[in-house]
Design a protein around this motif. Structure first.
Motif, PDB file in Angstrom:
ATOM      1  N   ASN A  95      21.172   5.640 -15.381  1.00  0.00           N
ATOM      2  CA  ASN A  95      20.461   6.090 -14.187  1.00  0.00           C
ATOM      3  C   ASN A  95      20.198   7.595 -14.204  1.00  0.00           C
ATOM      4  OD1 ASN A  95      20.317   3.558 -13.117  1.00  0.00           O
ATOM      5  ND2 ASN A  95      22.011   3.805 -11.683  1.00  0.00           N
ATOM      6  N   ASN A  96      21.073   8.326 -14.865  1.00  0.00           N
ATOM      7  CA  ASN A  96      20.916   9.782 -14.922  1.00  0.00           C
ATOM      8  C   ASN A  96      20.188  10.243 -16.170  1.00  0.00           C
ATOM      9  OD1 ASN A  96      22.474  11.220 -12.575  1.00  0.00           O
ATOM     10  ND2 ASN A  96      23.771   9.510 -13.184  1.00  0.00           N
ATOM     11  N   GLY A  97      19.607   9.317 -16.920  1.00  0.00           N
ATOM     12  CA  GLY A  97      18.809   9.688 -18.073  1.00  0.00           C
ATOM     13  C   GLY A  97      19.603  10.140 -19.278  1.00  0.00           C
ATOM     14  N   CYS A  98      20.900   9.799 -19.337  1.00  0.00           N
ATOM     15  CA  CYS A  98      21.731  10.265 -20.446  1.00  0.00           C
ATOM     16  C   CYS A  98      21.377   9.583 -21.765  1.00  0.00           C
ATOM     17  CB  CYS A  98      23.206  10.035 -20.122  1.00  0.00           C
ATOM     18  SG  CYS A  98      23.792  10.958 -18.681  1.00  0.00           S
ATOM     19  N   PHE A  99      20.738   8.415 -21.690  1.00  0.00           N
ATOM     20  CA  PHE A  99      20.343   7.719 -22.907  1.00  0.00           C
ATOM     21  C   PHE A  99      18.889   8.026 -23.299  1.00  0.00           C
ATOM     22  CE2 PHE A  99      23.731   4.751 -21.346  1.00  0.00           C
ATOM     23  CZ  PHE A  99      24.630   5.011 -22.371  1.00  0.00           C
ATOM     24  N   ASP A 100      18.239   8.911 -22.551  1.00  0.00           N
ATOM     25  CA  ASP A 100      16.873   9.293 -22.922  1.00  0.00           C
ATOM     26  C   ASP A 100      16.843  10.024 -24.255  1.00  0.00           C
ATOM     27  OD1 ASP A 100      16.086   8.150 -20.611  1.00  0.00           O
ATOM     28  OD2 ASP A 100      15.570   9.991 -19.561  1.00  0.00           O
ATOM     29  N   ALA A 118       4.947   8.213 -20.914  1.00  0.00           N
ATOM     30  CA  ALA A 118       5.627   9.391 -20.387  1.00  0.00           C
ATOM     31  C   ALA A 118       7.105   9.076 -20.188  1.00  0.00           C
ATOM     32  CB  ALA A 118       4.983   9.807 -19.065  1.00  0.00           C
ATOM     33  N   ALA A 119       7.884  10.111 -20.000  1.00  0.00           N
ATOM     34  CA  ALA A 119       9.309   9.917 -19.737  1.00  0.00           C
ATOM     35  C   ALA A 119       9.476   9.048 -18.503  1.00  0.00           C
ATOM     36  CB  ALA A 119       9.990  11.265 -19.526  1.00  0.00           C
ATOM     37  N   PRO A 120      10.482   8.181 -18.479  1.00  0.00           N
ATOM     38  CA  PRO A 120      10.645   7.256 -17.357  1.00  0.00           C
ATOM     39  C   PRO A 120      10.841   7.987 -16.034  1.00  0.00           C
ATOM     40  CG  PRO A 120      12.619   7.307 -18.736  1.00  0.00           C
ATOM     41  CD  PRO A 120      11.562   8.038 -19.466  1.00  0.00           C
ATOM     42  N   TYR A 121      10.079   7.558 -15.023  1.00  0.00           N
ATOM     43  CA  TYR A 121      10.200   8.153 -13.687  1.00  0.00           C
ATOM     44  C   TYR A 121      11.373   7.495 -12.970  1.00  0.00           C
ATOM     45  CZ  TYR A 121       9.268   9.324  -8.847  1.00  0.00           C
ATOM     46  OH  TYR A 121       9.382   9.757  -7.554  1.00  0.00           O
ATOM     47  N   ARG A 122      12.266   8.299 -12.457  1.00  0.00           N
ATOM     48  CA  ARG A 122      13.465   7.771 -11.827  1.00  0.00           C
ATOM     49  C   ARG A 122      13.540   8.132 -10.347  1.00  0.00           C
ATOM     50  NH1 ARG A 122      16.527   6.341 -16.186  1.00  0.00           N
ATOM     51  NH2 ARG A 122      15.970   7.322 -18.151  1.00  0.00           N
ATOM     52  N   GLY A 123      12.413   8.553  -9.768  1.00  0.00           N
ATOM     53  CA  GLY A 123      12.436   8.902  -8.358  1.00  0.00           C
ATOM     54  C   GLY A 123      13.105  10.254  -8.158  1.00  0.00           C
ATOM     55  N   ASP A 124      13.668  10.484  -6.990  1.00  0.00           N
ATOM     56  CA  ASP A 124      14.301  11.758  -6.679  1.00  0.00           C
ATOM     57  C   ASP A 124      15.780  11.787  -7.026  1.00  0.00           C
ATOM     58  OD1 ASP A 124      11.964  12.782  -5.692  1.00  0.00           O
ATOM     59  OD2 ASP A 124      12.338  12.021  -3.665  1.00  0.00           O
ATOM     60  N   ASP A 125      16.262  10.737  -7.710  1.00  0.00           N
ATOM     61  CA  ASP A 125      17.703  10.670  -7.948  1.00  0.00           C
ATOM     62  C   ASP A 125      18.098  11.170  -9.333  1.00  0.00           C
ATOM     63  OD1 ASP A 125      16.588   8.656  -9.369  1.00  0.00           O
ATOM     64  OD2 ASP A 125      18.059   7.139  -8.819  1.00  0.00           O
ATOM     65  N   THR A 126      17.166  11.683 -10.136  1.00  0.00           N
ATOM     66  CA  THR A 126      17.514  12.226 -11.444  1.00  0.00           C
ATOM     67  C   THR A 126      16.810  13.556 -11.633  1.00  0.00           C
ATOM     68  OG1 THR A 126      17.814  10.048 -12.391  1.00  0.00           O
ATOM     69  CG2 THR A 126      17.511  11.847 -13.923  1.00  0.00           C
ATOM     70  N   ARG A 127      17.518  14.615 -11.398  1.00  0.00           N
ATOM     71  CA  ARG A 127      16.991  15.957 -11.627  1.00  0.00           C
ATOM     72  C   ARG A 127      18.012  16.759 -12.442  1.00  0.00           C
ATOM     73  NH1 ARG A 127      13.049  13.865 -10.594  1.00  0.00           N
ATOM     74  NH2 ARG A 127      11.446  14.350  -9.037  1.00  0.00           N
ATOM     75  N   LEU A 128      18.699  16.092 -13.326  1.00  0.00           N
ATOM     76  CA  LEU A 128      19.719  16.752 -14.122  1.00  0.00           C
ATOM     77  C   LEU A 128      19.085  17.427 -15.332  1.00  0.00           C
ATOM     78  CD1 LEU A 128      22.600  14.104 -14.144  1.00  0.00           C
ATOM     79  CD2 LEU A 128      22.019  15.789 -12.414  1.00  0.00           C
ATOM     80  N   ASN A 129      19.587  18.597 -15.661  1.00  0.00           N
ATOM     81  CA  ASN A 129      19.098  19.262 -16.866  1.00  0.00           C
ATOM     82  C   ASN A 129      19.842  18.706 -18.089  1.00  0.00           C
ATOM     83  OD1 ASN A 129      21.629  20.624 -17.008  1.00  0.00           O
ATOM     84  ND2 ASN A 129      20.856  22.182 -15.591  1.00  0.00           N
TER      85      ASN A 129
END
Length: 456
Positions: free
Chosen positions: A106-111, A235-246
């Motif tokens: 959910n936090n894009g760690c596997f991106d 494009a990179a997967p859109y996750r809404g407003d819940d993923t803004r981690l650097n």
């Protein structure tokens, strides 16, 4: 009554093996045979208890009369709860690891994986995605890893034929990667929890055979792919407003999640507590880090919906209930005395050759189910001497053969079934294009394992 329990279990195994044809969910079958088996057992509890636990039961009575209610209370307190506890420990570990994967995803760690495999070259994409699957599945649940990688693969590969080949390599890499660590596959957890293996020795013996069983078929699969794949990079997967981690936050969360799971064998050795407690501890820390990093978004609708990990989805619950049902069914067979008789017959029929037992278990797991066949074979014997001592070759064989053998056909594992359904893949196609390759890797891995036992 013992005959009824055995026939019910055989019928359940047949339904599990033919679930892709009948449409009957294997989790429902497993739960049915597990629950009904114990109902039958407790209904004739006095006979079973006096046969296997007479001395312990008389001590437990402490002078009271052996009434029907007392027998049932004894079965519940001293027999049934033991098997429930073992099954619950495995299920809770699955809950923790699936939740960890869900938080990380959910936090894009596997991106990072998607960025890493960004290529149209078939060779590079096949090896990078299967290598990532192999490594991740050794540290997380192999089913969860396979599902995650299949979703990534399906989103980028357009050609169905190519997806079936790449997807099959992912399923194989997940099963092979999961089988050589105690936290990568449920059967490894069972063996570890029972004291049949130690984490370091288990990985030391099975790492090379697992690598061979993965690399050899993948090399052959690669020859069937064109030089360039039909790929669409969106494009990179859109996750809404819940993923803004650097990037550093994602890396830190990945280290907390995966690194924490690496510490579980040490946690087990120090505390002698069940591994699921360590996994739950890792989950709790990762959960706190997740909320700390996303604290500014806690009031957003999207964030509110995902504060609790979504790992407890329908498919995940099915897998957990399936594991619970099968382990309860094995408990009934153990307490009825049937498994001991079957084990004696197998040893007599096969001359005590554990290598033949392992190979046949691998073939059977391709038809029935990997975990079902593995837990049945493990339940036949207790940890004692020889091949069945702690870190004995029998335990290694069953873990390896059932994991790799389960990929000989797509119906042998849950991830294989998922690939089969999503890509509308026919078993005949898999038999022609994948089974010979997997079988070659399976046999070569067995040879390497045999040579290791001769050397060490």
């Amino acid at each position: 009554m013992t005959l009824i329990i055995v026939l019910m279990l055989i019928f359940g195994y047949l339904l599990i093996a033919t679930g892709h044809l009948t449409g009957v969910n294997k989790a429902a079958i497993a739960m049915f045979i597990g629950t009904i088996g114990w109902i039958v057992y407790v209904s004739w509890g006095t006979d079973y208890v006096m046969k296997l636990h007479a001395e312990e039961y008389l001590t437990w009575l402490n002078g009271e009369s052996p009434t029907s209610d007392n027998v049932k209370r004894y079965i519940y307190d001293d027999i049934f709860l033991k098997y429930v506890g073992k099954a619950a420990a495995i299920v809770m570990f699955l809950v923790a690891t699936m939740s960890i994967v869900e938080i990380l995803n959910n936090n894009g760690c596997f991106d990072f994986i998607t960025e890493w495999i960004r290529t149209r070259n078939s060779k590079r994409l096949l090896w990078t995605i299967s290598f990532a699957t192999f490594v991740v599945s050794a540290n997380l649940d192999n089913l969860t890893t396979a599902t995650l990688m299949l979703v990534i693969m399906r989103s980028i590969v357009n050609n169905r034929q190519q997806r079936m080949l790449v997807g099959s390599s992912i399923v194989l890499a997940a099963n092979a990667g999961g089988c050589f660590t105690v936290i990568g596959d449920p059967i490894g957890l069972v063996l570890w929890g029972d004291g049949a293996i130690t984490a370091s020795q288990f990985s030391a013996y099975l790492a090379l055979p697992a690598l061979i069983a993965w690399i050899v078929p993948t090399m052959l699969i690669n020859r069937q792919l064109p030089n360039r794949l039909a790929i669409e990079w969106g494009a990179a997967p859109y996750r809404g407003d819940d993923t803004r981690l650097n990037r550093w936050q994602r890396v830190l969360m990945l280290l907390v999640g995966i690194g924490g799971l690496w510490f579980i064998p040490t946690f087990r050795n120090i505390t002698q507590l069940s591994p699921f407690l360590g996994a739950l501890c890792v989950l709790s820390v990762l959960w706190v880090v997740n909320e700390a990093f996303n604290r500014k978004l806690m009031q957003a609708d999207q964030m509110a919906q995902r504060r609790i990990p979504r790992a407890l989805q329908y498919g995940a619950i099915q897998q957990m209930l399936f594991v619970m049902g099968i382990m309860l069914a094995m408990g009934v067979l153990t307490e009825s005395g049937v498994l001991g008789d079957i084990a004696d017959w197998i040893i007599h029929f096969l001359g005590g050759n554990v290598w033949i037992m392992g190979f046949l278990s691998g073939l059977l797991s391709s038809i029935v189910d990997t975990f079902t066949v593995a837990i049945t074979n493990v339940s036949f014997f207790s940890v004692n001497v020889g091949h069945f001592s702690q870190n004995g070759i029998y335990w290694m064989l069953i873990a390896f053969c059932t994991a790799i053998g389960g990929t000989l056909l797509p119906v042998g594992s849950t991830s294989g079934l998922a690939l089969m359904h999503t890509e509308r893949m026919h078993i005949v196609w898999y038999l022609r294009h994948l089974t010979p390759k997997v079988l070659l890797g399976f046999v070569l891995g067995l040879v390497v394992l045999y040579l290791e036992t001769m050397v060490f």
